[in-house]
Design a protein around this motif. Structure first.
Motif, PDB file in Angstrom:
ATOM      1  N   UNK A   3      28.726 -16.162  -9.762  1.00  0.00           N
ATOM      2  CA  UNK A   3      29.793 -16.275  -9.912  1.00  0.00           C
ATOM      3  C   UNK A   3      30.408 -15.994 -11.358  1.00  0.00           C
ATOM      4  N   UNK A   5      32.065 -17.518 -14.108  1.00  0.00           N
ATOM      5  CA  UNK A   5      32.658 -18.723 -14.463  1.00  0.00           C
ATOM      6  C   UNK A   5      34.064 -18.236 -15.478  1.00  0.00           C
ATOM      7  N   UNK A  17      42.885 -35.992 -11.005  1.00  0.00           N
ATOM      8  CA  UNK A  17      43.425 -35.477  -9.716  1.00  0.00           C
ATOM      9  C   UNK A  17      44.648 -36.240  -9.464  1.00  0.00           C
TER      10      UNK A  17
ATOM     11  N   UNK B  18      46.953 -26.751 -17.803  1.00  0.00           N
ATOM     12  CA  UNK B  18      46.789 -27.191 -16.451  1.00  0.00           C
ATOM     13  C   UNK B  18      47.106 -26.023 -15.565  1.00  0.00           C
ATOM     14  N   UNK B  21      44.535 -23.583 -14.978  1.00  0.00           N
ATOM     15  CA  UNK B  21      43.325 -24.310 -14.328  1.00  0.00           C
ATOM     16  C   UNK B  21      43.582 -24.612 -12.967  1.00  0.00           C
ATOM     17  N   UNK B  22      44.833 -24.937 -12.630  1.00  0.00           N
ATOM     18  CA  UNK B  22      45.191 -25.309 -11.362  1.00  0.00           C
ATOM     19  C   UNK B  22      46.131 -24.446 -10.713  1.00  0.00           C
ATOM     20  N   UNK B  28      39.569 -14.577  -8.196  1.00  0.00           N
ATOM     21  CA  UNK B  28      38.228 -15.278  -8.217  1.00  0.00           C
ATOM     22  C   UNK B  28      37.831 -15.664  -6.991  1.00  0.00           C
ATOM     23  N   UNK B  32      34.737 -14.709  -4.658  1.00  0.00           N
ATOM     24  CA  UNK B  32      33.702 -15.404  -3.959  1.00  0.00           C
ATOM     25  C   UNK B  32      33.555 -15.135  -2.161  1.00  0.00           C
ATOM     26  N   UNK B  65      31.476 -22.813  -2.387  1.00  0.00           N
ATOM     27  CA  UNK B  65      31.829 -21.900  -3.640  1.00  0.00           C
ATOM     28  C   UNK B  65      33.002 -22.419  -4.085  1.00  0.00           C
ATOM     29  N   UNK B  68      33.235 -25.733  -5.667  1.00  0.00           N
ATOM     30  CA  UNK B  68      32.457 -25.725  -6.865  1.00  0.00           C
ATOM     31  C   UNK B  68      33.418 -25.288  -8.103  1.00  0.00           C
ATOM     32  N   UNK B  69      34.247 -24.777  -7.653  1.00  0.00           N
ATOM     33  CA  UNK B  69      35.334 -24.219  -8.828  1.00  0.00           C
ATOM     34  C   UNK B  69      35.991 -25.533  -9.404  1.00  0.00           C
ATOM     35  N   UNK B  70      35.917 -26.640  -8.522  1.00  0.00           N
ATOM     36  CA  UNK B  70      36.635 -27.773  -9.349  1.00  0.00           C
ATOM     37  C   UNK B  70      37.895 -27.872  -9.414  1.00  0.00           C
ATOM     38  N   UNK B  71      38.834 -27.184  -8.669  1.00  0.00           N
ATOM     39  CA  UNK B  71      40.230 -27.219  -8.911  1.00  0.00           C
ATOM     40  C   UNK B  71      40.843 -28.109  -7.811  1.00  0.00           C
ATOM     41  N   UNK B  72      41.979 -28.493  -8.281  1.00  0.00           N
ATOM     42  CA  UNK B  72      42.694 -29.763  -7.038  1.00  0.00           C
ATOM     43  C   UNK B  72      43.282 -28.935  -6.042  1.00  0.00           C
ATOM     44  N   UNK B 125      46.986 -29.695  -4.716  1.00  0.00           N
ATOM     45  CA  UNK B 125      47.196 -31.182  -4.318  1.00  0.00           C
ATOM     46  C   UNK B 125      48.169 -31.998  -5.235  1.00  0.00           C
TER      47      UNK B 125
END
Lengths: 564, 125
Positions: A3, A5, A17, B18, B21-22, B28, B32, B65, B68-72, B125
């Protein structure tokens, strides 16, 4: 996992969050002052272009307490920001399956009253101009009762182009055209009170009188009539096939038109198109009248298994249910096809005489009731008898006599008290028509009245001694052998015709169709001459005896009596 | 012309980070999905006995996957595998959400014997 990154930022740990990101930076704005800011900031956050109000609408006020950010925990404000997204669509087109079904089902009439209205409206039309239709439909709509819904333009277009409508329209146009072309009153009272007047229609007296001519300016101009046939099921229908039109190369090469005898229409009932000249290049195509398509429904392949030379003769033999299509081409190949499967012939045979020469066949005929034996005429002027099955499958005997290519061949098929099915007649470029019997390999008689190539000859289906012939000078002759064997009993020269290619009797034996090289089909009524009397058969038998006797005196001794 | 104090500038930067990122980044996510599909059914022909397993694999792989991106984000992943039989297929979907933060991505993949359609919806979220 490979992937990509995002090389940008690591998530800020401070930002969690939590639904409200800046909760600890800004106190939850509940003050009225912030309320006003929020509305303007909402406007500002939409990337407003009104730069004049920059100072007012900017969210980032010096007073952090008044900071109003998008990540807002107030449910109400969040709801305001929701909107519909774009519609995501998936569309996979179905694969179209081409099928051919043999059965037909009459479609149930959907809008009966609407159709009747439209029928009346369409009687105003001569041909079928497409422009008139929208107005027509509008009128039909208006004349209906009780608030019909006006069709929008789109719906109209849709209906006009829908297949059902086109089919219906074509059909009703035919019906109405017929009514228009009839001289009679279409409002004739059929209750039967005026039946006596009908008797006066009979021709009476004249032997051969002109009935009508079929000619379509668009389709049959400049085309040579290559073949004619009458429909066995509908005796008033006749099909004519035409060769290619030199003047219009982009039109379909071969067409077949179906004409209706009964009504005085001037246009053909149906038109069929074909890629190659009808009767050429060795392909057989089958049109289905029921399927309302103008292109062939089935066609045989151009392959070595089938014909590779022009197919000159096509005959359907057998009964209604169990029938075969027999075709012969000029390379001497005879194929038998089943109408269900035209992809390859059921059987095929090389017609070779004496195991050496293939016969270049120009005409083929089956005696009445026989599906196995037949006679063929060839380009060299010989006639051969052949059979499809049996120990002597293939060419059996050769009949010599003509000095030019044989153009037409016809087997006797009038059924009566005496069996004459061993007789057949041939026409040829040598200006003669010859009468033969299967039992002799030399002609019984030669009719030499013509002064030009004789293009076709045809026995009457009802009268045992009557046949018709046409020649290159536009002459149609009717020979009644009981009457006279030297000259034709009736003869007419068609004015305006150049060469006549084909002649066919109607199944009732009362009319003759003649096709010419200009694409016209002439229909002639044969009067009393055509009606057979019971004694005609025995008379003809006596005539035959006389003919044979005459021939026997001082004719070629080479005549061989052939085993039947 | 902005009357911003340094504090607000910091906040501004933070805000920008932010939002990068969110936000729902279509490319992307699409990458995936494609990899998940290729890994699960790439090179295979349609087999009724195995299709169930394939759809499950595609969905599970994509979801793991994505998380794992870790986004909210809340994710919804759907996978449709249709045999190529000459039939037609039409679908449509729409959402009522926050157009600025939420997003969706649909990937259509096909080979000679089947179509595979994967949709991912991400809701901030």
């Amino acid at each position: 996992m490979y992937l990509k990154r995002p090389t940008a930022v690591q998530p800020l740990q401070l930002l969690t969050w939590d639904t409200c990101y800046f909760h600890y930076l800004v106190p939850t704005p509940m003050s009225p002052s912030s309320q006003s800011v929020s509305t303007t900031s909402d406007a500002g956050s939409q990337e407003s272009v009104d730069g004049g109000t920059v100072g007012r609408t900017l969210q980032w006020d010096t007073d952090p307490s008044a900071l109003q950010l998008q990540a807002d925990s107030e449910l109400g404000r969040r709801m305001h920001r929701l909107g519909a997204s774009k519609i995501v669509q998936i569309d996979f087109v179905p694969k179209e399956l081409v099928t051919y079904t043999k059965e037909t089902q009459t479609p149930s009439a959907a809008h009966q009253s609407e159709e009747e209205e439209e029928d009346e409206e369409s009687s105003e039309l001569k041909a079928s101009p497409q422009t008139d239709q929208p107005e027509e439909e509008g009128e039909a709509e208006d004349s209906k009762e009780a608030h019909p819904r006006e069709l929008t333009e789109e719906e109209r277009e849709q209906i006009l182009h829908s297949e059902d409508f086109l089919v219906f329209f074509e059909r009703s146009v035919s019906v109405v055209e017929r009514a228009l072309a009839e001289e009679g009153d279409i409002f004739f009272d059929y209750s039967g009170r005026d039946l006596e007047d009908k008797e006066g229609d009979m021709q009476g007296g004249s032997n051969l009188s002109f009935n009508r001519v079929f000619h379509d300016d668009h389709w049959s101009k400049h085309r040579v009539v290559t073949c004619l046939d009458w429909s066995p099921q509908y005796p008033e229908l006749m099909v004519a096939s035409y060769n290619s039109n030199e003047d219009a190369p982009h039109e379909p090469d071969g067409i077949a038109l179906v004409w209706n005898m009964k009504f005085k229409k001037t246009t053909p009932e149906y038109t069929f198109h074909c890629q190659s000249s009808v009767m050429s290049v060795g392909q057989i195509v089958l049109w289905d009248n029921r399927s309302h398509r103008r292109t062939p429904v089935q066609r045989t392949p151009l392959s070595a298994a089938a014909h590779t030379h022009p197919v000159y003769c096509v005959n359907v033999v057998g009964t209604q249910n169990a029938n075969n299509l027999i075709t012969v081409s000029t390379d001497g190949k005879m194929c038998s096809w089943s109408l269900d499967m035209l992809s390859q012939p059921q059987e095929s045979m090389e017609l070779v005489y004496n195991k050496s020469k293939p016969v270049a066949v120009t005409g083929m005929a089956f005696p009445a009731g026989d599906v196995n034996n037949y006679v063929v005429g060839s380009e060299e002027g010989m006639v051969y008898s052949a059979s499809r099955h049996g120990s002597k499958a293939g060419i059996a005997e050769m009949f010599e006599g003509h000095q030019g290519p044989v153009t037409g061949i016809s087997c006797h098929n009038a059924v009566g008290t005496v069996d004459f099915s061993h007789l057949f007649i041939t026409s040829s470029f040598d200006w003669t028509v010859k009468l033969w019997s299967i039992k002799h390999n030399k002609p019984l008689y030669s009719f030499e009245d013509n002064a030009d190539y004789v293009y076709d000859v045809s026995w009457s289906p009802v009268h045992p001694a009557l046949f018709a012939s046409v020649d290159g000078m536009g002459r149609l002759d009717l020979w009644n052998l009981n009457n006279d064997t030297e000259v034709p009993t009736a003869s007419v020269t068609i004015e305006g015709a150049c060469a006549l290619n084909r002649v066919r009797w109607a199944s009732g034996g009362r009319e003759v169709a003649v096709g010419d090289s200009e694409g016209r089909v002439w229909i002639y009524d044969v009067g009393e001459l055509a009606v057979p009397h019971p004694e005609d058969w025995s008379h003809f038998a006596r005539t035959l005896v006389e003919i044979r006797a005459n021939r026997g005196d001082g004719e070629e001794e080479g005549a061989v009596e052939l085993p039947a | 012309r902005y009357c911003c104090s340094p504090a607000t500038i910091t906040v501004l930067h933070a805000f920008v980070f932010v939002s990068c990122q969110t936000a729902f980044v279509v490319d992307e996510v699409s990458t995936i999905i494609k990899e998940s599909v290729e890994g699960a059914i790439g090179g295979n022909a349609y087999q009724h006995s195995r299709v169930n397993q394939w759809t499950t694999n595609v969905v599970e792989q994509s979801l793991s996957q994505l998380s794992k991106l870790g986004k909210p984000f809340k994710y919804i992943v759907t996978c449709v595998i249709m045999q190529k039989n000459g039939a037609g297929l039409q679908t449509a979907s729409s959402c009522f959400w926050d157009n600025t933060t939420d997003g969706s991505c649909t990937v259509r993949w096909e080979n000679k014997s089947m179509y595979c359609i994967v949709s991912v919806f991400g809701l901030a979220i």
